[in-house]
Each structure stands twice: as C-alpha cells, then as structure tokens.
Design an enzyme around this catalytic site. Sequence first.
Site, PDB file in Angstrom:
ATOM      1  N   SER A  20      73.085  22.488   0.923  1.00 52.87           N
ATOM      2  CA  SER A  20      71.766  21.856   0.849  1.00 52.87           C
ATOM      3  C   SER A  20      70.758  22.694   1.621  1.00 52.87           C
ATOM      4  O   SER A  20      70.860  22.822   2.848  1.00 52.87           O
ATOM      5  CB  SER A  20      71.832  20.453   1.447  1.00 52.87           C
TER       6      SER A  20
ATOM      7  N   HIS B 209      72.061  22.916  -3.591  1.00 49.56           N
ATOM      8  CA  HIS B 209      71.626  21.514  -3.634  1.00 49.56           C
ATOM      9  C   HIS B 209      70.205  21.456  -3.070  1.00 49.56           C
ATOM     10  O   HIS B 209      69.945  21.889  -1.951  1.00 49.56           O
ATOM     11  CB  HIS B 209      72.595  20.678  -2.799  1.00 49.56           C
TER      12      HIS B 209
ATOM     13  N   ASP C 241      67.139  19.076  -2.140  1.00 48.95           N
ATOM     14  CA  ASP C 241      66.798  17.687  -1.816  1.00 48.95           C
ATOM     15  C   ASP C 241      65.295  17.460  -1.875  1.00 48.95           C
ATOM     16  O   ASP C 241      64.553  18.003  -1.054  1.00 48.95           O
ATOM     17  CB  ASP C 241      67.283  17.355  -0.406  1.00 48.95           C
TER      18      ASP C 241
ATOM     19  N   MET D  19      62.300  14.854  -1.341  1.00 50.90           N
ATOM     20  CA  MET D  19      61.986  13.581  -0.661  1.00 50.90           C
ATOM     21  C   MET D  19      60.485  13.357  -0.669  1.00 50.90           C
ATOM     22  O   MET D  19      59.723  14.280  -0.378  1.00 50.90           O
ATOM     23  CB  MET D  19      62.464  13.644   0.793  1.00 50.90           C
TER      24      MET D  19
ATOM     25  N   HIS E   7      68.373  16.949  -6.293  1.00 49.82           N
ATOM     26  CA  HIS E   7      68.624  15.553  -5.897  1.00 49.82           C
ATOM     27  C   HIS E   7      67.281  14.911  -5.575  1.00 49.82           C
ATOM     28  O   HIS E   7      66.671  15.212  -4.559  1.00 49.82           O
ATOM     29  CB  HIS E   7      69.564  15.583  -4.675  1.00 49.82           C
TER      30      HIS E   7
ATOM     31  N   MET F   7      65.176  12.171  -4.237  1.00 47.76           N
ATOM     32  CA  MET F   7      65.111  10.950  -3.416  1.00 47.76           C
ATOM     33  C   MET F   7      63.651  10.515  -3.414  1.00 47.76           C
ATOM     34  O   MET F   7      62.930  10.641  -2.415  1.00 47.76           O
ATOM     35  CB  MET F   7      65.616  11.260  -2.000  1.00 47.76           C
TER      36      MET F   7
ATOM     37  N   MET G 175      76.320   8.793  -1.871  1.00 48.25           N
ATOM     38  CA  MET G 175      75.730   9.156  -0.578  1.00 48.25           C
ATOM     39  C   MET G 175      76.638   8.665   0.545  1.00 48.25           C
ATOM     40  O   MET G 175      76.994   7.482   0.591  1.00 48.25           O
ATOM     41  CB  MET G 175      74.342   8.527  -0.414  1.00 48.25           C
TER      42      MET G 175
ATOM     43  N   GLY H   1      67.711  10.873   3.529  1.00 46.36           N
ATOM     44  CA  GLY H   1      66.467  11.141   4.258  1.00 46.36           C
ATOM     45  C   GLY H   1      66.551  12.301   5.230  1.00 46.36           C
ATOM     46  O   GLY H   1      65.590  13.035   5.383  1.00 46.36           O
ATOM     47  N   PHE H   2      67.725  12.473   5.837  1.00 44.59           N
ATOM     48  CA  PHE H   2      67.832  13.512   6.861  1.00 44.59           C
ATOM     49  C   PHE H   2      69.198  14.177   6.828  1.00 44.59           C
ATOM     50  O   PHE H   2      70.202  13.519   6.545  1.00 44.59           O
ATOM     51  CB  PHE H   2      67.616  12.911   8.256  1.00 44.59           C
ATOM     52  N   GLY H   3      69.197  15.472   7.150  1.00 47.73           N
ATOM     53  CA  GLY H   3      70.458  16.170   7.347  1.00 47.73           C
ATOM     54  C   GLY H   3      71.000  15.836   8.732  1.00 47.73           C
ATOM     55  O   GLY H   3      70.325  15.205   9.549  1.00 47.73           O
TER      56      GLY H   3
ATOM     57  N   ASP I 116      77.622  13.525  -0.558  1.00 44.75           N
ATOM     58  CA  ASP I 116      76.486  14.159   0.121  1.00 44.75           C
ATOM     59  C   ASP I 116      76.210  13.440   1.437  1.00 44.75           C
ATOM     60  O   ASP I 116      75.879  12.257   1.441  1.00 44.75           O
ATOM     61  CB  ASP I 116      75.270  14.068  -0.816  1.00 44.75           C
ATOM     62  N   GLY I 117      76.333  14.195   2.531  1.00 47.30           N
ATOM     63  CA  GLY I 117      76.000  13.657   3.846  1.00 47.30           C
ATOM     64  C   GLY I 117      77.162  13.732   4.816  1.00 47.30           C
ATOM     65  O   GLY I 117      78.225  13.157   4.564  1.00 47.30           O
TER      66      GLY I 117
ATOM     67  N   SER J 145      73.987  20.906   7.261  1.00 48.50           N
ATOM     68  CA  SER J 145      74.094  21.493   8.599  1.00 48.50           C
ATOM     69  C   SER J 145      75.377  22.286   8.803  1.00 48.50           C
ATOM     70  O   SER J 145      75.341  23.367   9.398  1.00 48.50           O
ATOM     71  CB  SER J 145      73.934  20.428   9.679  1.00 48.50           C
TER      72      SER J 145
HETATM   73  C1  DX5 Z   1      70.367  13.675   2.914  1.00 47.14           C
HETATM   74  C2  DX5 Z   1      70.435  14.775   1.869  1.00 47.14           C
HETATM   75  C3  DX5 Z   1      71.582  15.694   2.095  1.00 47.14           C
HETATM   76  C4  DX5 Z   1      71.538  16.430   3.401  1.00 47.14           C
HETATM   77  C5  DX5 Z   1      72.941  16.723   3.817  1.00 47.14           C
HETATM   78  O1  DX5 Z   1      69.394  12.783   2.538  1.00 47.14           O
HETATM   79  O2  DX5 Z   1      70.563  14.240   0.575  1.00 47.14           O
HETATM   80  O3  DX5 Z   1      71.738  16.599   1.021  1.00 47.14           O
HETATM   81  O4  DX5 Z   1      70.809  17.617   3.350  1.00 47.14           O
HETATM   82  O5  DX5 Z   1      72.924  17.285   5.087  1.00 47.14           O
HETATM   83  P1  DX5 Z   1      74.188  17.251   6.040  1.00 47.14           P
HETATM   84  O6  DX5 Z   1      75.272  18.022   5.348  1.00 47.14           O
HETATM   85  O7  DX5 Z   1      73.686  17.914   7.280  1.00 47.14           O
HETATM   86  O8  DX5 Z   1      74.545  15.815   6.238  1.00 47.14           O
HETATM   87 ZN    ZN Z   2      71.163  15.539  -1.220  1.00 47.32          ZN
END
Ligand code: DX5
Ligand code: ZN
Length: 215
Positions: free
Chosen positions: A6, A31, A33, A35, A64, A66, A138, A143-145, A176-177, A199
């Site tokens: 991602s 990937h 993302d 948002m 993806h 969101m 999910m 929303g966040f990595g 994912d996540g 990450s």
């Molecule tokens: C979260 C995203 C993910 C995110 C994953 O909302 O959809 O794709 O970037 O990040 P990690 O692997 O750090 O959880």
């Molecule tokens: Zn994602």
Amino acid sequence: MIIAPSVLSMDYSRTEQQLRELNESGAQWIHFDVMDGHFVPNISFGPDILRAVAGSTNLFLDVHLMISDPVFYTPVFIDAGADSITFHYEAMESKERIKELAALIHSRGISAGISIKPNTPVTVLQDLLTDFDLFLVMSVEPGFGGQSFMESSLDKITWLRCELSEKGLNAHVQVDGGINEKTAVLARNAGADVLVAGSFFFRNDMKKAVKLLEG
Ligand code: DX5
Ligand code: ZN
C-alpha cells in the site's frame, strides 16, 4: 500468494526512489488507497496521483476506494489507470446498485472488488459472490496505516474462501490492515491469497518484506 504494497505508507519525499524499489521488490500489485475525508476520517490521493503512479510502473494497480460516492468516482479512477477497482459495501445504497457498479467496472475491461469494514458481517456478500473478482476483508478500521490486525477478520476470510470454492469460483480473497510477518501466516492459513501491506513493507527492505509475507 500476491503481495500488494500500500503506497499510503511510502515516504512521499522520496517517491521516485520508493516506486523504483517497489517495482523491483517482487510484489505483483500496487495497492492504492483513496480516502475522501468523509467515508473515513482521512484524505489521501486523487486520480492525478494514480495517473502518475500508473506512468511509473507495470505492476497491477489495485485501487481501494474508501469514499462515500464510488458510483461517481469509479469511472474517474478507471480513466486514471486502475486495473482493479474495489469499493465499499457500506458506501452503497442497495444490492442492485452494487451489482450495477460491478457490471460497469467489468464493461470497462478491468477487475471489480468489494470490501467490508470490520463491523460488517461477511454474510452480506452471500448473493454477490458471482459479481466480483475480489473480496476485500478489512482487518482494521479503514482510514489509517499502522494499526493492529483484528483477528475477527480470519473467520470472514475462511467463510469467503469456502463459499467461493463450493461454487467453483476462484475470486481473490484479499486482506488489508495490520499485515506483517506473523499476521500474514494467519491470513494465508485462513484462505487469503492477496495480502495488502503498508507499514511492514515500507519499514523493511522491500524484497525481504515480500519474501517474508509470501511465506
Ligand atoms: C487502511 C488502508 C490500508 C493501509 C494498510 O485504511 O486501506 O491499505 O494502508 O496499512 P498497514 O499495512 O500499515 O496496516
Ligand atoms: Zn487499502
């Protein structure tokens, strides 16, 4: 096993170098993302950034969405170079609209995916199994990595894999996540074949991260 890094977690001050390394890492997908600050409390990239990434890679671009209005924005991201569009079940008003959007994506010659958030029961996908090429579970609140993997996603992955094989369908089951070396094993064993990693991928040597995630 497909690894989908991602780019949400990449170091944007070194975009060119990071994308070059990603291209050579052994990962098959990217990937992406999207948002909108409304469906999730964060804002990431728009179509112009996708177009730039598309021009810098031959990897499969897994988008993806969101966002609250996937119906309006799906064609925009297809025009910008997506190879696959995944939108959220929760953003749609009915199963009919979901099926229509999947058909529109297919009519443009690319793959269609649908995603569910952690609090959405996986059984809502029961009558959509033949409409999609990819089902995204999910394993964090979107929303966040950098969040921790929720093990409640594992039963959903298993349910999807079983239902798909019973029907002779070989769609992707993506997670994912919070994917790292350890949670990747759990997800793979549960039946996932596409692992998104943000990450973990960008904090490690990328080639090594791909090997560790592939198992
Ligand atoms: C979260 C995203 C993910 C995110 C994953 O909302 O959809 O794709 O970037 O990040 P990690 O692997 O750090 O959880
Ligand atoms: Zn994602």
